[in-house]
Design an enzyme around this catalytic site. Structure first.
Site, PDB file in Angstrom:
ATOM      1  N   GLY A 168      48.114  29.284  46.445  1.00  0.00           N
ATOM      2  CA  GLY A 168      48.802  28.588  45.354  1.00  0.00           C
ATOM      3  C   GLY A 168      47.958  27.567  44.610  1.00  0.00           C
ATOM      4  O   GLY A 168      48.504  26.628  44.020  1.00  0.00           O
ATOM      5  N   ASP A 195      52.915  44.298  31.899  1.00  0.00           N
ATOM      6  CA  ASP A 195      53.626  45.482  31.393  1.00  0.00           C
ATOM      7  C   ASP A 195      53.861  46.444  32.558  1.00  0.00           C
ATOM      8  O   ASP A 195      53.707  46.044  33.714  1.00  0.00           O
ATOM      9  CB  ASP A 195      52.873  46.130  30.210  1.00  0.00           C
ATOM     10  CG  ASP A 195      51.564  46.761  30.631  1.00  0.00           C
ATOM     11  OD1 ASP A 195      51.253  46.762  31.849  1.00  0.00           O
ATOM     12  OD2 ASP A 195      50.845  47.266  29.750  1.00  0.00           O
ATOM     13  N   HIS A 216      44.299  37.457  36.768  1.00  0.00           N
ATOM     14  CA  HIS A 216      43.537  38.411  37.569  1.00  0.00           C
ATOM     15  C   HIS A 216      42.082  37.931  37.631  1.00  0.00           C
ATOM     16  O   HIS A 216      41.520  37.535  36.612  1.00  0.00           O
ATOM     17  CB  HIS A 216      43.625  39.793  36.919  1.00  0.00           C
ATOM     18  CG  HIS A 216      42.924  40.846  37.717  1.00  0.00           C
ATOM     19  ND1 HIS A 216      43.495  41.450  38.819  1.00  0.00           N
ATOM     20  CD2 HIS A 216      41.685  41.365  37.600  1.00  0.00           C
ATOM     21  CE1 HIS A 216      42.635  42.312  39.337  1.00  0.00           C
ATOM     22  NE2 HIS A 216      41.533  42.280  38.619  1.00  0.00           N
ATOM     23  N   ASN A 245      50.212  37.261  34.009  1.00  0.00           N
ATOM     24  CA  ASN A 245      49.569  37.383  35.318  1.00  0.00           C
ATOM     25  C   ASN A 245      48.128  36.926  35.183  1.00  0.00           C
ATOM     26  O   ASN A 245      47.517  37.103  34.131  1.00  0.00           O
ATOM     27  CB  ASN A 245      49.598  38.856  35.762  1.00  0.00           C
ATOM     28  CG  ASN A 245      48.906  39.067  37.089  1.00  0.00           C
ATOM     29  OD1 ASN A 245      49.177  38.376  38.068  1.00  0.00           O
ATOM     30  ND2 ASN A 245      47.977  40.021  37.144  1.00  0.00           N
TER      31      ASN A 245
HETATM   32  C1  GRF Z   1      43.605  34.312  42.273  1.00  0.00           C
HETATM   33  O1  GRF Z   1      42.280  34.710  42.406  1.00  0.00           O
HETATM   34  C2  GRF Z   1      44.320  35.122  41.209  1.00  0.00           C
HETATM   35  O2  GRF Z   1      43.493  35.498  40.164  1.00  0.00           O
HETATM   36  C3  GRF Z   1      44.759  36.328  41.988  1.00  0.00           C
HETATM   37  O3  GRF Z   1      45.128  35.815  43.255  1.00  0.00           O
HETATM   38  C4  GRF Z   1      44.403  34.623  43.518  1.00  0.00           C
HETATM   39  C5  GRF Z   1      45.402  33.555  43.851  1.00  0.00           C
HETATM   40  O4  GRF Z   1      44.834  32.327  44.186  1.00  0.00           O
HETATM   41  N1  GRF Z   1      45.793  37.054  41.296  1.00  0.00           N
HETATM   42  P1  GRF Z   1      45.759  31.064  44.439  1.00  0.00           P
HETATM   43  O5  GRF Z   1      46.841  31.490  45.423  1.00  0.00           O
HETATM   44  O6  GRF Z   1      46.364  30.636  43.138  1.00  0.00           O
HETATM   45  O7  GRF Z   1      44.870  30.016  45.023  1.00  0.00           O
END
Ligand code: GRF
Length: 219
Positions: free
Chosen positions: A35, A174, A137, A135
């Protein structure tokens, strides 16, 4: 079917109110793990604000996600909505998505932010929150996205491919996996000494800035 404010009945049985006239925008953040992106949003809201957005609730699909602690510490209502292990994969996704949608509608959520959320969403939630759900990524999409591309897998694939640059992408959600319209990207160099961990760490710093900026833009 509608009422004074307008709205429609969804397949899930939930009633979706039009919330467009309300000034404060309610954000639901979906999480599965540490998080740190959620924390970046919490900190940004407290410091310079998220436009007229407030993090109204957090939902985790994992019972022990540290993100739930972060929400609790910030006084944000946090819920755990677990996938039903007895269902086959597609049905499990849909059932989880529908329960998250029901919670979002109950809480009159305007925007959804998947901040390290590992489940893939499907069904009505995609259409109901079209252009209102994003989201983050950890790669420069469309490279290194799609099913199975999460966490260390992404960074290992980047290193194996000999990429000289990686980064993060914030995009709308999406029906595909990591295929929605890109809102913004932030790049970092890939160093010859990098391991998946060091690369992930460098990207994480950029993610925190990217997710805040993307939420402000979306709202
Ligand atoms: C991040 O690298 C995000 O891009 C991916 O999951 C990870 C989550 O990290 N989808 P955190 O839980 O916010 O520290």
């Amino acid at each position: 079917m509608g009422n004074r404010q307008g709205g429609k009945r969804l397949k899930t049985g939930a009633f979706c109110l039009n919330t467009g006239n309300e000034k404060v925008k309610h954000i639901l953040t979906l999480v599965s793990g540490n998080g740190s992106n959620l924390q970046a949003l919490i900190d940004a809201e407290r410091q310079d604000g998220l436009g007229n957005g407030v993090i109204a609730a957090v939902v985790s699909d994992k019972p022990n996600a540290f993100a739930l602690e972060r929400a609790k510490n910030a006084g944000i209502p946090a819920f755990t909505i677990l996938p039903d292990k007895n269902l086959p994969k597609q049905a499990r996704r849909l059932e989880l998505s529908n329960r998250i949608l029901a919670k979002a509608l109950e809480l009159r959520i305007d925007f959804i932010v998947c901040a390290g959320f590992l489940s893939i969403l499907s069904g009505d939630i995609i259409a109901v929150y079209a252009s209102r759900m994003i989201n983050i990524h950890p790669s420069l999409l469309p490279k290194f996205g799609g099913q199975g591309m999460y966490g260390e897998n992404v960074h290992r694939a980047v290193l194996d491919a000999g990429e000289r640059e990686s980064g993060c992408t914030v995009h709308f959600v999406d029906v595909g996996a990591d295929t929605g319209q890109i809102i913004l990207q932030r790049a970092v160099p890939v160093l010859s000494s990098d391991t998946p961990e060091t690369l992930a760490e460098r990207i994480h710093v950029q993610e925190h800035a990217a997710i805040v900026e993307a939420v402000r833009r979306m709202i």
